[in-house]
Design a protein around this motif. Structure first.
Motif, PDB file in Angstrom:
ATOM      1  N   PRO A 384     -56.785  12.325  -2.839  1.00  0.00           N
ATOM      2  CA  PRO A 384     -55.319  12.325  -2.790  1.00  0.00           C
ATOM      3  C   PRO A 384     -54.735  11.569  -3.982  1.00  0.00           C
ATOM      4  CG  PRO A 384     -56.209  10.665  -1.327  1.00  0.00           C
ATOM      5  CD  PRO A 384     -57.390  11.328  -1.959  1.00  0.00           C
ATOM      6  N   VAL A 387     -52.537   7.007  -1.408  1.00  0.00           N
ATOM      7  CA  VAL A 387     -52.862   6.846   0.007  1.00  0.00           C
ATOM      8  C   VAL A 387     -51.897   5.826   0.599  1.00  0.00           C
ATOM      9  CG1 VAL A 387     -54.609   6.073   1.638  1.00  0.00           C
ATOM     10  CG2 VAL A 387     -55.278   7.389  -0.378  1.00  0.00           C
ATOM     11  N   ALA A 388     -51.254   6.221   1.706  1.00  0.00           N
ATOM     12  CA  ALA A 388     -50.371   5.283   2.404  1.00  0.00           C
ATOM     13  C   ALA A 388     -51.238   4.390   3.277  1.00  0.00           C
ATOM     14  CB  ALA A 388     -49.372   6.048   3.252  1.00  0.00           C
ATOM     15  N   LEU A 389     -51.015   3.082   3.177  1.00  0.00           N
ATOM     16  CA  LEU A 389     -51.856   2.147   3.918  1.00  0.00           C
ATOM     17  C   LEU A 389     -51.174   1.689   5.207  1.00  0.00           C
ATOM     18  CD1 LEU A 389     -53.133   0.047   0.899  1.00  0.00           C
ATOM     19  CD2 LEU A 389     -54.320   1.881   2.111  1.00  0.00           C
ATOM     20  N   ARG A 395     -51.805   2.945  -2.095  1.00  0.00           N
ATOM     21  CA  ARG A 395     -53.001   2.722  -2.893  1.00  0.00           C
ATOM     22  C   ARG A 395     -53.268   3.936  -3.774  1.00  0.00           C
ATOM     23  NH1 ARG A 395     -57.669   3.140   0.466  1.00  0.00           N
ATOM     24  NH2 ARG A 395     -57.911   5.058  -0.698  1.00  0.00           N
TER      25      ARG A 395
END
Lengths: 491, 285
Positions: A384, A387-389, A395
């Motif tokens: 991706p 990246v949603a944390l 990230r």
């Protein structure tokens, strides 16, 4: 439809054999050129060029250059499996191959310059095809004799002595060709290892294949094809005339002085006739079978052997030398009119070539001297993109490659700049989120690291935020900055 | 031939074809070409004898040297395996945690894992573990069944609801379909769940229902219980969508994904490598 390139017999020597077919074929048949031995200044220059060039070629791979432990010590080496090229103290990585391009550009412009100054110096004296043909011809003359003997030999029916001579000739050609191909192999392998291996039958298959290839091509091109290469295969003669002007030195016959030609005896008067005694020596010594008296021709490689031949004849007749000269058209015209001659090397054309040459050399030299021995390549993860944390942060993943082109291990410190509060992790090297990570890279290799960068959403400006990786070399303190983009959700 | 046509200029016979007055000369084939052609015919005879060539009713002629491209492939694969054997032994001896701690093994596993992942995992989980709706993102730090190397390895080995004896099992009750909760209650608890990740406000009723029905698997604070496969509800990362409708639908009649067990499909070393790769995608704990 006469032939464009006439490399046939001189008109006065023998009449053309009538053709059996009514129309000239599209291809001229290869008429074997039996060039005659000649001596003189240009012949000596050609021998000197041959010795120097072949000497460089054969000595080259044996030179050594210490590069430290683990590195090859051959001064001139193209190591294809390891993807490195070595030229004494210079080591080239594949991505620096443009230095080779630069070398070729310099070579090309140098060729233009020397051609506009002194004609076909390359073709006549320096070209490998010319040099090897000369060498092959030397063997041919040693074994089969001079022009007349060779013609006679070829007309004879096959006999034991003829077969012996032919076998000897082709054998010696093949040995020279083998040595030629062999030496070329040495530039791509460690010379001291591969040469015994070749004879022991232990070298790799590609080595033998290329050895056979270069042996075969040398034998064919220098033994059989010869001037056919210059006339039909090589692109250079087709456009080299674009570099000529009336002040370029070229091999020409002084028509005004030579004509009308005719046979003559020593002591005869040359009043009322030209100086050409029609001895055909110029044609007989020509390695490409050109009659220089037919004006400039594509097939003439400018080797000036006809100048040597004609001068020796002029000497015999006590006539001034230079009926065939290595001189400019302008000077020839001047002599015809009785005006003083001059050599003009400085002309707009040569200045332009010299300037381009100087600029190219300067650029390449500057590039080489100031080139970086550390290079950085960064690849942003494609999938991706980000990246949603869990904690609301974002990230990004990167593949961070450090090319350490020096022969010593290096340690670097990686930091981020341009993203407030951003932290990084390096898989296997910095497992926790941190602001800097130490990355070791082995000598002469590429260190590949998976770098994860985390940022708060608030620090981002939309789908893409510019930031930079800063890589500091631990010993030298040199900082390499790499501009990258941080992807995040569109806002 | 009766009407032989000869080209006047060249004296060569023509093929009789004519296009706008242009005729094709019937020149013989170049001799070198012809001889090469004959040479290839002779060559082919030898080829027929030496190599597999002719089909027969049920099989084919095998050729005298017994060559087969399939056997050659097998041999090559054996060679590849042999060349890797030193590495494979090290991987067999190491636990996934050991691999993560060893820089050298880690690099090797990440390279190998990338390929294995692309072949086996990417169809559902996306290239680079980007995930897809209903297929968890593997690159983030939200793990339903735990994100340590060992946990990932276990999940890969036995799968989730895969039918394997050791598979990870969890099942959310069908609160609406089975009439455990009233529709209004479901809406209330959905609002509460959404509020956990900062989306909207929640009613007291919703919280009460949550504490009553959901905490066993999702934890009292809604952060999930990896041992039971209870997802974290507080992080704004949703497997089946984060809209109010999607959350209500999931409470009403939950969907459950299936991950196959890989223990019978891949060898242990491959599973270890892909575990390490997934861990290194970024979210590993």
């Amino acid at each position: 439809m006469d032939q464009v390139v006439d490399q046939g017999a001189a008109p006065s020597e023998k009449p053309r054999t009538p053709r059996t077919r009514r129309v000239q074929p599209l291809y001229a048949a290869h008429e074997w050129v039996y060039s005659r031995k000649v001596s003189g200044i240009f012949r000596q220059v050609k021998w000197a060029a041959l010795v120097v060039l072949l000497g460089l070629y054969y000595v080259g791979p044996w030179l050594r250059w210490d590069r430290g432990e683990g590195a090859p010590d051959q001064a001139l080496l193209i190591d294809l499996p390891a993807r490195r090229a070595y030229f004494f103290g210079i080591e080239i990585w594949p991505q620096e191959v443009y230095y080779l391009t630069g070398l070729l550009v310099i070579g090309a412009i140098g060729l233009f310059l020397i051609t506009s100054l002194a004609g076909r110096v390359w073709c006549g004296f320096l070209c490998p095809q010319t040099v090897w043909t000369d060498l092959f011809l030397w063997f041919e003359q040693k074994i089969e004799g001079d022009r007349v003997e060779r013609i006679r030999l070829d007309q004879q029916p096959m006999s034991l002595s003829k077969a012996g001579k032919k076998i000897l000739k082709h054998g010696s050609w093949l040995i020279v060709a083998l040595a030629t191909g062999g030496a070329w192999i040495l530039y791509f392998n460690d010379a001291y290892t591969v040469l015994p291996d070749i004879f022991a039958g232990q070298a790799s298959m590609p080595v033998y294949i290329f050895l056979a290839l270069f042996t075969g091509t040398t034998y064919l091109l220098a033994g059989w094809a010869r001037e056919q290469v210059c006339i039909y295969m090589c692109p250079w003669p087709r456009f080299q005339s674009a570099m000529f002007d009336e002040h370029s030195l070229i091999v020409t016959y002084e028509n005004w002085r030579g004509e009308p030609r005719g046979r003559a005896k020593v002591g005869e008067s040359f009043d009322g006739r030209g100086h050409c005694v029609d001895c055909n020596m110029c044609y007989q010594v020509c390695p490409t079978g050109v009659d220089i008296r037919k004006d400039q021709q594509l097939a003439c490689i400018g080797c000036a052997l006809c100048v040597d031949a004609c001068n020796s004849v002029m000497d015999r007749f006590k006539l001034p030398r230079g009926l065939i000269t290595y001189d400019s058209i302008a000077n020839q015209t001047a002599r015809e009119k009785g005006e003083p001659t001059q050599f003009r090397p400085v002309r707009a054309r040569t200045i332009a070539y010299a300037l381009i040459l100087a600029v190219t050399v300067a650029i390449m030299g500057y590039g080489l001297l100031t080139r970086d021995r550390v290079e950085i390549n960064v690849l942003h993860d494609r999938a991706p993109l980000f990246v949603a944390l869990s904690d609301g942060g974002v990230r990004n993943g990167f593949t961070y490659k450090i090319l350490n082109m020096e022969r010593q291990p290096k340690t670097f410190t990686l930091r981020l700049s341009g993203l407030d509060g951003a932290t990084l992790r390096v898989v296997g090297f910095a497992p926790e989120w941190t602001t800097e990570a130490r990355l070791p890279v082995k000598p002469d290799s590429v260190g590949t690291f998976r770098v994860l960068v985390r940022s708060d959403r608030e620090a981002l400006s939309g789908a893409s935020t510019a930031f930079a990786f800063q890589l500091e070399e631990e010993v030298s303190g040199q900082v390499h900055e790499y501009n990258a983009a941080f992807s995040g959700p569109a806002q | 031939m009766a009407d032989r046509d000869t080209d006047a200029l060249t004296g060569i016979e023509t093929t009789g074809h004519e296009w706008d007055g242009i005729k094709e000369l019937n020149n013989p084939l170049p001799r070198w070409w012809l001889y090469l052609f004959y040479a290839t015919i002779i060559w082919s005879i030898g080829y027929f004898i030496v190599y597999p060539a002719w089909p027969t009713l049920s099989t084919y002629s095998k050729g005298v040297i017994g060559y087969s491209s399939r056997a050659e492939l097998d041999r090559h694969m054996e060679e590849v395996k042999a060349s890797r054997s030193a590495w494979l032994e090290r991987f067999e001896a190491a636990s996934v945690d050991d691999i993560v701690g060893d820089t050298e093994l880690l690099q090797y596993a990440m390279a190998g894992g990338r390929t294995i992942f692309a072949d086996n995992c990417a169809p559902c989980h996306g290239a680079g573990g980007a995930g897809a709706k209903e297929y968890p993102i593997l690159a983030d730090d939200d793990w339903i069944w735990g994100g340590t190397p060992e946990a990932i390895y276990t999940t890969l080995l036995y799968g989730i609801r895969s039918g394997h004896d050791d598979a990870l099992e969890s099942e959310m009750l069908r609160f609406g379909e089975d009439e455990i909760l009233e529709p209004a209650q479901i809406e209330a608890v959905a609002d509460y769940v959404l509020s956990l990740s900062g989306n909207g406000a929640a009613s007291e009723e919703g919280q009460e229902i949550f504490l009553e029905q959901c905490v066993a698997c999702h934890g009292e604070d809604g952060t999930g219980v990896a041992d039971f496969g209870g997802p974290n509800l507080t992080d704004g990362i949703w497997l089946y969508g984060g809209s109010r409708e999607a959350v209500i639908s999931q409470i009403n009649a939950p969907r459950h994904g299936v991950m196959p067990a890989w223990i019978d499909r891949l060898d242990d070393v491959s599973i270890k490598q892909v575990s390490v790769y997934v861990h290194a995608l970024g979210g590993g704990e």
